[in-house]
Write a protein that holds these residues in place. Sequence first.
Motif, PDB file in Angstrom:
ATOM      1  N   PHE A   1       5.802   1.677   9.383  1.00  0.00           N
ATOM      2  CA  PHE A   1       5.297   0.353   9.029  1.00  0.00           C
ATOM      3  C   PHE A   1       5.748  -0.115   7.650  1.00  0.00           C
ATOM      4  O   PHE A   1       5.811  -1.312   7.394  1.00  0.00           O
ATOM      5  CB  PHE A   1       3.774   0.339   9.100  1.00  0.00           C
ATOM      6  CG  PHE A   1       3.225   0.518  10.490  1.00  0.00           C
ATOM      7  CD1 PHE A   1       3.402  -0.462  11.453  1.00  0.00           C
ATOM      8  CD2 PHE A   1       2.543   1.665  10.832  1.00  0.00           C
ATOM      9  CE1 PHE A   1       2.905  -0.301  12.740  1.00  0.00           C
ATOM     10  CE2 PHE A   1       2.030   1.841  12.109  1.00  0.00           C
ATOM     11  CZ  PHE A   1       2.219   0.867  13.073  1.00  0.00           C
ATOM     12  N   GLY A   2       6.017   0.802   6.720  1.00  0.00           N
ATOM     13  CA  GLY A   2       6.537   0.400   5.419  1.00  0.00           C
ATOM     14  C   GLY A   2       5.517   0.281   4.312  1.00  0.00           C
ATOM     15  O   GLY A   2       5.852  -0.156   3.210  1.00  0.00           O
ATOM     16  N   SER A   3       4.267   0.675   4.584  1.00  0.00           N
ATOM     17  CA  SER A   3       3.231   0.653   3.557  1.00  0.00           C
ATOM     18  C   SER A   3       2.369   1.885   3.729  1.00  0.00           C
ATOM     19  O   SER A   3       1.599   1.989   4.697  1.00  0.00           O
ATOM     20  CB  SER A   3       2.365  -0.605   3.661  1.00  0.00           C
ATOM     21  OG  SER A   3       1.189  -0.474   2.868  1.00  0.00           O
ATOM     22  N   ALA A   4       2.464   2.832   2.806  1.00  0.00           N
ATOM     23  CA  ALA A   4       1.665   4.057   2.903  1.00  0.00           C
ATOM     24  C   ALA A   4       0.173   3.745   2.868  1.00  0.00           C
ATOM     25  O   ALA A   4      -0.628   4.398   3.549  1.00  0.00           O
ATOM     26  CB  ALA A   4       2.038   5.013   1.775  1.00  0.00           C
ATOM     27  N   ALA A   5      -0.218   2.756   2.074  1.00  0.00           N
ATOM     28  CA  ALA A   5      -1.625   2.378   1.993  1.00  0.00           C
ATOM     29  C   ALA A   5      -2.150   1.963   3.365  1.00  0.00           C
ATOM     30  O   ALA A   5      -3.229   2.394   3.793  1.00  0.00           O
ATOM     31  CB  ALA A   5      -1.807   1.246   0.986  1.00  0.00           C
ATOM     32  N   LEU A   6      -1.379   1.144   4.075  1.00  0.00           N
ATOM     33  CA  LEU A   6      -1.799   0.706   5.398  1.00  0.00           C
ATOM     34  C   LEU A   6      -1.684   1.819   6.429  1.00  0.00           C
ATOM     35  O   LEU A   6      -2.509   1.913   7.348  1.00  0.00           O
ATOM     36  CB  LEU A   6      -0.977  -0.506   5.846  1.00  0.00           C
ATOM     37  CG  LEU A   6      -1.477  -1.872   5.385  1.00  0.00           C
ATOM     38  CD1 LEU A   6      -0.570  -2.969   5.926  1.00  0.00           C
ATOM     39  CD2 LEU A   6      -2.906  -2.109   5.834  1.00  0.00           C
ATOM     40  N   ASP A   7      -0.666   2.663   6.309  1.00  0.00           N
ATOM     41  CA  ASP A   7      -0.541   3.798   7.227  1.00  0.00           C
ATOM     42  C   ASP A   7      -1.810   4.648   7.202  1.00  0.00           C
ATOM     43  O   ASP A   7      -2.316   5.080   8.242  1.00  0.00           O
ATOM     44  CB  ASP A   7       0.659   4.664   6.835  1.00  0.00           C
ATOM     45  CG  ASP A   7       1.995   4.028   7.184  1.00  0.00           C
ATOM     46  OD1 ASP A   7       2.092   3.381   8.237  1.00  0.00           O
ATOM     47  OD2 ASP A   7       2.941   4.190   6.401  1.00  0.00           O
ATOM     48  N   LEU A   8      -2.309   4.924   6.016  1.00  0.00           N
ATOM     49  CA  LEU A   8      -3.521   5.723   5.883  1.00  0.00           C
ATOM     50  C   LEU A   8      -4.731   5.004   6.473  1.00  0.00           C
ATOM     51  O   LEU A   8      -5.595   5.634   7.097  1.00  0.00           O
ATOM     52  CB  LEU A   8      -3.757   6.064   4.410  1.00  0.00           C
ATOM     53  CG  LEU A   8      -2.790   7.109   3.846  1.00  0.00           C
ATOM     54  CD1 LEU A   8      -2.757   7.060   2.320  1.00  0.00           C
ATOM     55  CD2 LEU A   8      -3.172   8.511   4.320  1.00  0.00           C
TER      56      LEU A   8
END
Length: 254
Positions: free
Chosen positions: A183-190
Motif C-alpha cells: 500500500f505504500g504507508s507503513a502507518a496504514l499497513d499497521l
Amino acid sequence: MTASLTNLEKIVREAGSIALSHYKNLEHLKITQKSPRDFVTEADIAVESYLKETLSKQFPQFGFWGEESGQSENQASRWVVDPIDGTHSFSKGQYFWAVSVALEVNQEIMLGAVYAPALNDYYCAEKNKGAWKNGVPISVSTEQVLSSAMVATGFACIRSYLKENNLQRFCRIAEQTTGQRRFGSAALDLCMVADGQVDAFWEQELNLYDIAAGALIAAEAGATITDFKGNKGVFPKQILATNGRIFEQILSLM
C-alpha cells in the motif's frame, strides 16, 4: 492540558484537512528530493509545521520529533510525527497516505492516531485501553492458516539501496500466502492489521515516526509485534505485525 485521544483527534483531523487541501491541488504541488529516492512536498512541511506549533503550544510538557523538522530538546516525553506517511503515493494522487501522530513517554507509546483523509478513516488507540476506527472498536483477524492469509509489506530497504533487502523474503512469503499487498504507508499497513483487513505486515529500515502510532493501534487491537527473530517490541529497523494466530508460520519464513 492533559493529552487525550479526544483533544488529539481534533488536532490530527485539522492536520489532515491541511494535507487534503494540497492533495486536491496536486498540479501546483511543490516537490523536492531529500535524497535520490526520498521525496518531500510543501504539504509535508505545512502539516508538520501545524502539528509542531499546535502540539507544542497545547502540551508544552512534551518534546517533538517530526520527520521533516527533527527533534526538539525534550525527548524523554515527546510527540512522534510523520506529517504524511506515504508522500510518494500522496504526490501521485493515490489514496493510501496518512497523518501519523504518537505520544511517547519514557520509551513507551501511550497514544496514537493515524488519519487517512483521502479514505476518511481515522484510527486511534490508547495504551491498555483499546483501538478504534472511526469511533468503533477494532480487532485483528481470526485467520489461522498462512496459506489463506493476506499479507502486506514495503520496500524502504530498496529505497535506501540496502543489499540486505526484502525481495527474497517477500518471494518466500508470497509463495505461501493467498494475497499480497503493497500500500505504500507503513502507518496504514499497521492499522489494516489492527482492523483485520490484512493478517500480517512486515518491513525493514523504517523510522520510529513511520510506525509509532500504527504499532500501538495494532497492538491494542490484539496484534503481536516483534522483530524478524520474534523478539517482542517495536523495532523500526525490523517490524513484524501479525494477528498472532499465524505468527509462528510467517516467522519461520522471515
